[in-house]
Design a protein around this motif. Structure first.
Motif, PDB file in Angstrom:
ATOM      1  N   PRO A 138       0.839  -1.207   0.000  1.00  0.00           N
ATOM      2  CA  PRO A 138       0.000   0.000   0.000  1.00  0.00           C
ATOM      3  C   PRO A 138       0.870   1.251   0.000  1.00  0.00           C
ATOM      4  N   LEU A 139       0.316   2.357  -0.458  1.00  0.00           N
ATOM      5  CA  LEU A 139       1.089   3.587  -0.606  1.00  0.00           C
ATOM      6  C   LEU A 139       1.705   4.036   0.716  1.00  0.00           C
ATOM      7  N   ASP A 140       0.974   3.870   1.838  1.00  0.00           N
ATOM      8  CA  ASP A 140       1.507   4.332   3.123  1.00  0.00           C
ATOM      9  C   ASP A 140       2.608   3.434   3.660  1.00  0.00           C
ATOM     10  N   GLN A 141       2.884   2.304   2.983  1.00  0.00           N
ATOM     11  CA  GLN A 141       3.975   1.420   3.381  1.00  0.00           C
ATOM     12  C   GLN A 141       5.177   1.525   2.440  1.00  0.00           C
ATOM     13  N   ILE A 142       5.131   2.520   1.559  1.00  0.00           N
ATOM     14  CA  ILE A 142       6.253   2.793   0.648  1.00  0.00           C
ATOM     15  C   ILE A 142       7.008   3.995   1.182  1.00  0.00           C
ATOM     16  N   SER A 143       8.332   3.893   1.267  1.00  0.00           N
ATOM     17  CA  SER A 143       9.157   4.971   1.814  1.00  0.00           C
ATOM     18  C   SER A 143       8.781   6.325   1.211  1.00  0.00           C
ATOM     19  N   CYS A 159      11.206  10.977  -4.581  1.00  0.00           N
ATOM     20  CA  CYS A 159      12.220  10.865  -5.641  1.00  0.00           C
ATOM     21  C   CYS A 159      11.577  10.562  -6.992  1.00  0.00           C
ATOM     22  N   VAL A 160      10.662   9.579  -7.010  1.00  0.00           N
ATOM     23  CA  VAL A 160      10.036   9.180  -8.266  1.00  0.00           C
ATOM     24  C   VAL A 160       9.167  10.305  -8.820  1.00  0.00           C
ATOM     25  N   PRO A 211       9.709  -2.058   1.490  1.00  0.00           N
ATOM     26  CA  PRO A 211       9.727  -0.733   0.858  1.00  0.00           C
ATOM     27  C   PRO A 211       9.725   0.416   1.854  1.00  0.00           C
ATOM     28  N   ILE A 212       9.131   0.230   3.032  1.00  0.00           N
ATOM     29  CA  ILE A 212       9.062   1.320   4.006  1.00  0.00           C
ATOM     30  C   ILE A 212      10.419   1.625   4.613  1.00  0.00           C
ATOM     31  N   ASP A 213      11.347   0.642   4.575  1.00  0.00           N
ATOM     32  CA  ASP A 213      12.647   0.794   5.242  1.00  0.00           C
ATOM     33  C   ASP A 213      13.751   1.298   4.317  1.00  0.00           C
ATOM     34  N   LEU A 214      13.442   1.599   3.088  1.00  0.00           N
ATOM     35  CA  LEU A 214      14.467   2.045   2.147  1.00  0.00           C
ATOM     36  C   LEU A 214      15.036   3.402   2.549  1.00  0.00           C
ATOM     37  N   THR A 215      16.353   3.552   2.431  1.00  0.00           N
ATOM     38  CA  THR A 215      17.012   4.815   2.749  1.00  0.00           C
ATOM     39  C   THR A 215      16.928   5.759   1.557  1.00  0.00           C
ATOM     40  N   LEU A 216      17.288   7.030   1.777  1.00  0.00           N
ATOM     41  CA  LEU A 216      17.287   8.001   0.681  1.00  0.00           C
ATOM     42  C   LEU A 216      18.251   7.559  -0.412  1.00  0.00           C
ATOM     43  N   LYS A 217      19.433   7.064  -0.023  1.00  0.00           N
ATOM     44  CA  LYS A 217      20.429   6.617  -0.999  1.00  0.00           C
ATOM     45  C   LYS A 217      19.859   5.509  -1.877  1.00  0.00           C
ATOM     46  N   GLU A 248      19.369  17.584   6.530  1.00  0.00           N
ATOM     47  CA  GLU A 248      19.458  16.424   7.423  1.00  0.00           C
ATOM     48  C   GLU A 248      19.132  15.132   6.678  1.00  0.00           C
ATOM     49  N   ASP A 249      18.240  15.216   5.694  1.00  0.00           N
ATOM     50  CA  ASP A 249      17.872  14.009   4.936  1.00  0.00           C
ATOM     51  C   ASP A 249      19.055  13.442   4.170  1.00  0.00           C
ATOM     52  N   THR A 250      19.996  14.281   3.782  1.00  0.00           N
ATOM     53  CA  THR A 250      21.094  13.850   2.909  1.00  0.00           C
ATOM     54  C   THR A 250      22.366  13.501   3.665  1.00  0.00           C
ATOM     55  N   LEU A 251      22.298  13.410   4.977  1.00  0.00           N
ATOM     56  CA  LEU A 251      23.507  13.145   5.764  1.00  0.00           C
ATOM     57  C   LEU A 251      24.162  11.815   5.407  1.00  0.00           C
ATOM     58  N   GLY A 252      23.377  10.815   5.015  1.00  0.00           N
ATOM     59  CA  GLY A 252      23.940   9.493   4.718  1.00  0.00           C
ATOM     60  C   GLY A 252      24.333   9.296   3.275  1.00  0.00           C
ATOM     61  N   GLU A 253      24.337  10.353   2.476  1.00  0.00           N
ATOM     62  CA  GLU A 253      24.617  10.200   1.044  1.00  0.00           C
ATOM     63  C   GLU A 253      26.049   9.775   0.755  1.00  0.00           C
ATOM     64  N   SER A 254      26.970  10.054   1.663  1.00  0.00           N
ATOM     65  CA  SER A 254      28.378   9.712   1.418  1.00  0.00           C
ATOM     66  C   SER A 254      28.660   8.227   1.589  1.00  0.00           C
ATOM     67  N   ILE A 255      27.740   7.504   2.208  1.00  0.00           N
ATOM     68  CA  ILE A 255      27.930   6.065   2.410  1.00  0.00           C
ATOM     69  C   ILE A 255      27.732   5.351   1.073  1.00  0.00           C
ATOM     70  N   PRO A 256      28.702   4.531   0.633  1.00  0.00           N
ATOM     71  CA  PRO A 256      28.579   3.838  -0.658  1.00  0.00           C
ATOM     72  C   PRO A 256      27.344   2.939  -0.702  1.00  0.00           C
ATOM     73  N   LEU A 257      26.732   2.875  -1.867  1.00  0.00           N
ATOM     74  CA  LEU A 257      25.560   2.016  -2.050  1.00  0.00           C
ATOM     75  C   LEU A 257      26.011   0.572  -2.212  1.00  0.00           C
ATOM     76  N   GLN A 258      25.366  -0.332  -1.502  1.00  0.00           N
ATOM     77  CA  GLN A 258      25.694  -1.752  -1.589  1.00  0.00           C
ATOM     78  C   GLN A 258      24.427  -2.547  -1.891  1.00  0.00           C
TER      79      GLN A 258
END
Length: 653
Positions: free
Chosen positions: A438-443, A449-450, A558-564, A613-623
């Protein structure tokens, strides 16, 4: 001593006698003059066009008649361009004296004209050379004047009485052959009658053209029919362009060709019955228009060419007024206007061409509508492009759906993507599917972003964005190809759920109409549309819906996805099956992919959609931790180096 009157009479007599003497001299020596004329033509063909022109016999018949036999034109090292066995004609002597050739009668017996293209080239190339002495390219062309002169010259070469037997027009395009043989052609007392045989590798057909033709008064009313049963097939286009086309009959009526006030007017109409076209870029089946008519008024001025807005196009029950113009007065400007007067919606639906709108078959509607389109493109001022599309409706309501039942978006349904005409595995869109989200369970990050990337104004528009259409048109004009679309999420949803991914005119037109119906009849809420969109679009090879995607890439909900992670998922939406090309052989995002994500996040920051504050974790490499990781082209480390390193390291127990 002669009076003044006597002097005038004497002068007139002298002129008359001189003129008569010239006529007699021409009559006596006319055959010699004719031979010299043919010799001059032969010399010109040889010197300017590298071609051999010969006439076996040529002589005068009566005062103004000419008779020829074996008229042949052969370009050097190429196939014969034409070969006429016998030809008789007469000319208007009075028009000839002022330098204008006007045929009176024409008889042709046995002959052919052929255009050939092969490895050696084309047998007509020499005659396509531009005349260097013609008007300078810097001098503006007067379209009305040029067109009127050309039309007049062509019509003057059409005789008032004509008899043709067994004259063939042949086309050979690298083995693709078409022959149109005029077995009989008669034009007597302005009445035209023909018998034509058309031959190609695929078919043989007999056609008749008949009607009224008056070349001197620039009027005509002619019809094309099939002598045999069935429709008239259009030759050559099938072999050359893969376009199959046929029709039952065509009528062409020219009512007036007139030049006045510096403008040329051409008025008339053309109609066609049961037009069928088939091409893979138009539709995946035959497209049929049962009845179509074009009442036209062409206007040409010194610096414009146009189809006047008083013209009318009608197919089935749909009628509209087009306006097309090409102007060169100051800048080069293209204009298009279309006006559909108020009409019943149901009349529009039943008039849609068969094969072009298959998903609308069986649809029923109430109410009326009218439509106006205004387009203008200035070649020298591209930023001034005008694209204005307006539809005004009156009690418009869909009472019954056709094959595309838009109401299914509000309930549980089975979705099956179609790729290259192959049905993919079924995906249940609803709570019965454990991967359905459901939409409310999507990050919220993924939603933001989309929407930013695909359709920023999704929640405010009605399916279309005029500005996006403008930019799309501009880019397509600049690149001279369809390199950019203007799809909203609404359009992508319709394409995925109800249509196919085929790149055809049919699919795009159906998409536009279905989106309008969906968005303007409030069939589904924006939230529901977005929820279905996230759960049906392809996110990777055989990965459908965000529930499957979150597990496939990151082993998450889907609710747990990070910004990265959301930035990454957003960038692969246009080409999900090629996500692996964003990674290097060590499993890290390539520079261009990182730049894409950085651009998107900065855009969202500027628009206030994200905070610092939302972008603080952007420097962490995507895995990638899910099954997607196995599809990456990871370089295996040298095992010898690892073993040697292990020997030197002390072990602790």
């Amino acid at each position: 001593m002669r009076t003044r009157k006597q002097k005038i009479i004497l002068a007139v007599k002298i002129v008359a006698i001189s003129f008569l003497a010239i006529i007699i001299a021409l009559f006596v020596f006319r055959n010699e003059v004719l031979k010299q004329t043919i010799a001059k033509i032969s010399f010109k063909m040889a010197s300017e066009y590298n071609s051999t022109f010969t006439v076996k016999e040529a002589s005068f018949v009566g005062l103004s008649g000419l008779s020829f036999s074996e008229i042949i034109l052969v370009p050097k090292n190429a196939d014969t361009l034409f070969n006429i066995h016998k030809m008789k004609t007469s000319v208007n002597l009075w028009r000839l004296l002022v330098g204008d050739i006007q045929l009176g009668t024409l008889e042709i017996e046995n002959g052919y004209v052929q255009l050939v293209k092969n490895k050696k080239g084309r047998n007509f190339d020499a005659f396509l050379k531009k005349d260097k002495s013609s008007t300078s390219s810097n001098e503006k062309r007067d379209y009305a004047k040029v067109a009127y002169i050309l039309i007049s010259k062509v019509l003057n070469l059409v005789p008032t009485d004509m008899k043709v037997e067994n004259l063939s027009f042949r086309l050979n395009d690298n083995g693709k052959k078409t022959t149109i043989n005029f077995q009989k052609l008669r034009l007597v007392n302005k009445q035209l009658e023909t018998s034509i045989k058309v031959e190609t590798k695929a078919f043989t057909q007999r056609i008749r053209i008949e009607g009224f033709a008056d070349p001197r008064n620039k009027k005509a009313d002619i019809r094309f029919f099939n002598i045999d049963t069935g429709a008239i097939k259009v030759p050559y286009l099938d072999e050359r362009f893969g376009l199959k086309s046929s029709f039952d009959s065509i009528r062409l009526n020219i009512q007036n060709i007139d030049k006045s006030g510096g403008e040329l007017h051409v008025d008339g109409f053309a109609s066609i019955a049961n037009l069928m076209i088939n091409h893979k870029k138009i539709a995946n089946k035959d497209v049929v228009i049962k009845n179509a008519k074009f009442d036209f008024r062409f206007l040409l001025g010194s610096d414009f060419i146009s189809i006047d807005s008083s013209s009318t196009v009608q197919f089935n029950k749909v009628k509209f007024h087009p306006y097309l113009a090409y102007e060169t007065e100051e800048d080069t400007i293209y204009k298009l206007k279309v006006a559909i007067p108020k009409m019943k919606a149901q009349d529009f639906i039943v008039s849609l061409p068969d094969g072009l709108f298959t998903h609308f078959q069986g649809m029923e509607a109430e109410g009326n509508f009218e439509y106006n389109l205004d387009f203008m493109f200035n070649k020298n001022k591209t930023n001034t492009l005008v694209f204005d599309s307006k539809l005004n409706k009156e009690n418009l309501k869909i009472t019954k759906y056709g094959e595309a039942n838009l109401n299914k978006l509000n309930g549980e349904f089975i979705y099956r993507a179609i790729i290259n005409n192959v049905l993919q595995r079924p995906v249940l869109v609803g709570s019965g599917n454990p991967n359905y989200t459901p939409l409310d369970q999507i990050s919220p990050y993924l939603q933001k972003c989309v929407l930013t990337s695909e359709d920023p104004s999704f929640f405010s528009h009605r399916g279309f964005i005029n500005e996006a259409f403008k930019q799309s048109i501009l880019k397509n004009i600049r690149t001279k190809k369809f390199s950019r679309g203007a799809s909203t999420i609404s359009m992508q949803l319709i394409k995925n759920v109800f249509l196919t991914r085929e790149k055809t005119v049919s699919r795009k037109l159906e998409e536009i109409l279905l989106v309008y119906i969906l968005e303007n009849n409030r069939i589904a809420s924006k939230e529901r549309m977005l929820e279905v969109y996230f759960n049906v679009i392809e996110w990777g090879p055989n990965v459908y819906g965000i529930g499957e995607a979150a597990q496939f890439y990151f082993q998450k909900s889907p609710i747990d996805l990070t910004l990265k992670e959301c930035l990454f998922l957003t960038t692969i939406v246009p080409k999900p099956k090629k996500f692996m090309w964003q990674f290097d052989n060590e499993g890290n995002l390539k520079a261009f992919a990182q730049q894409q994500e950085k651009f998107l996040s900065n855009l969202m920051l500027r628009r206030g959609i994200l905070t610092a504050e939302d972008t603080l974790g952007e420097s962490i490499p995507l895995q990638l931790s899910g099954n997607a990781h196995s599809l990456l082209n990871i370089k295996v480390q040298d095992s010898v180096s690892v073993d040697s390193l292990a020997v030197e390291m002390p072990f602790e127990f």
